[in-house]
Design an enzyme around this catalytic site. Sequence first.
Site, PDB file in Angstrom:
ATOM      1  CE  LYS A 188      -3.176   1.952   3.488  1.00 50.16           C
ATOM      2  NZ  LYS A 188      -2.419   2.675   4.153  1.00 50.16           N
TER       3      LYS A 188
HETATM    4  P1  FBP Z   1      -6.437   7.018   4.331  1.00 46.93           P
HETATM    5  O1  FBP Z   1      -7.317   6.858   3.754  1.00 46.93           O
HETATM    6  O2  FBP Z   1      -7.940   7.851   5.538  1.00 46.93           O
HETATM    7  O3  FBP Z   1      -5.116   8.094   4.529  1.00 46.93           O
HETATM    8  O4  FBP Z   1      -6.111   5.899   5.339  1.00 46.93           O
HETATM    9  C1  FBP Z   1      -4.560   5.616   5.444  1.00 46.93           C
HETATM   10  C2  FBP Z   1      -3.422   5.257   5.771  1.00 46.93           C
HETATM   11  O5  FBP Z   1      -2.985   4.901   6.368  1.00 46.93           O
HETATM   12  C3  FBP Z   1      -4.265   4.263   7.822  1.00 46.93           C
HETATM   13  O6  FBP Z   1      -4.087   3.206   7.984  1.00 46.93           O
HETATM   14  C4  FBP Z   1      -3.612   5.277   8.594  1.00 46.93           C
HETATM   15  O7  FBP Z   1      -4.377   5.640  10.027  1.00 46.93           O
HETATM   16  C5  FBP Z   1      -3.502   6.558   7.971  1.00 46.93           C
HETATM   17  O8  FBP Z   1      -3.240   6.640   6.057  1.00 46.93           O
HETATM   18  C6  FBP Z   1      -1.883   7.226   8.059  1.00 46.93           C
HETATM   19  O9  FBP Z   1      -1.931   9.031   8.413  1.00 46.93           O
HETATM   20  P2  FBP Z   1      -1.130   9.457   8.302  1.00 46.93           P
HETATM   21  O10 FBP Z   1      -0.282   9.796   6.250  1.00 46.93           O
HETATM   22  O11 FBP Z   1      -1.328  11.292   8.675  1.00 46.93           O
HETATM   23  O12 FBP Z   1       0.321   8.427   9.000  1.00 46.93           O
END
Ligand code: FBP
Length: 276
Positions: A188
């Site tokens: 991812k």
């Molecule tokens: P989103 O689709 O809201 O971006 O979620 C994906 C994710 O990777 C979550 O699993 C995680 O909590 C967040 O984004 C991480 O956010 P950041 O980039 O602020 O650390």
Amino acid sequence: MPSLGSSYSSIGKSVRLSRILDERGTLVFAFDHWFEHGPSDFSADRLDPRTILEKVVGAGVDAVMLTPGDARLFADIWAGRTALIVKVTGKTSLRPERERLLQSPIGSVEDAVRLGADAVAATVYWGSPMEDVMLERWIAIREAAEMYGLPVLQLAYPRGPSIRNRYELDIVLYGVRAAVQVGADLIKTYYTGSQASFAKVVEAASGIPVMMSGGPKREKMVDFLRDLKAVREAGAIGAVVGRNIFQSRDIERATQLCKAVLTGRASPEDAAEGLL
Ligand code: FBP
């Protein structure tokens, strides 16, 4: 010499991956935000994780990615209805800024097995000053998961003092290639902003399925849906989406729209009509 075929572990991994991945376009709901970001991600009228998860699972996602504690607490919602990915690393935003470049253990591969998970997930911040610690943990997670035939999803996030733009193609490519090299079964990562550039990211993964990370809520749903279409056309298997679903006005509809666009059942423009 007679062929011994695949190992028990590789069979287990592919069976579990097939429970998560929809070849027509996969939608995973990421819901570790209470841990990662805290209340700032949630408006006052939607602080209850149970209600949000009910809506998303009811609307139809291929898998949910949860922390171990939430996976336990909300098993009545996901079990038997969708696949489960247990995220075993995390960091809170309460930490001092510098230490947010490290994800800590928040559960184990054994926890994930006990919970009936189809995969485990762990973040590596490629470029972090703590990259070395994260890699040691990654290797331990990957080795334990291998014992159980459990696929490991890597959140391959380039992030650190020398990285000016974490969405830049060369930076994302580097992280994805590194994730492949340390044995990720599913990756991812950040969207690089165009179909052509993301096609290069997918190519760099050498056949390991790649999913776009949703990112902050887009102002217009149609723009987010266009990104989903672009990553599918770039060859990505799908997307892992959090905020663009649960911060939408209509959570169920946003879930359905994401899935419809990912699977090519609707165009972004048609899908978004009437929403936001
Ligand atoms: P989103 O689709 O809201 O971006 O979620 C994906 C994710 O990777 C979550 O699993 C995680 O909590 C967040 O984004 C991480 O956010 P950041 O980039 O602020 O650390």
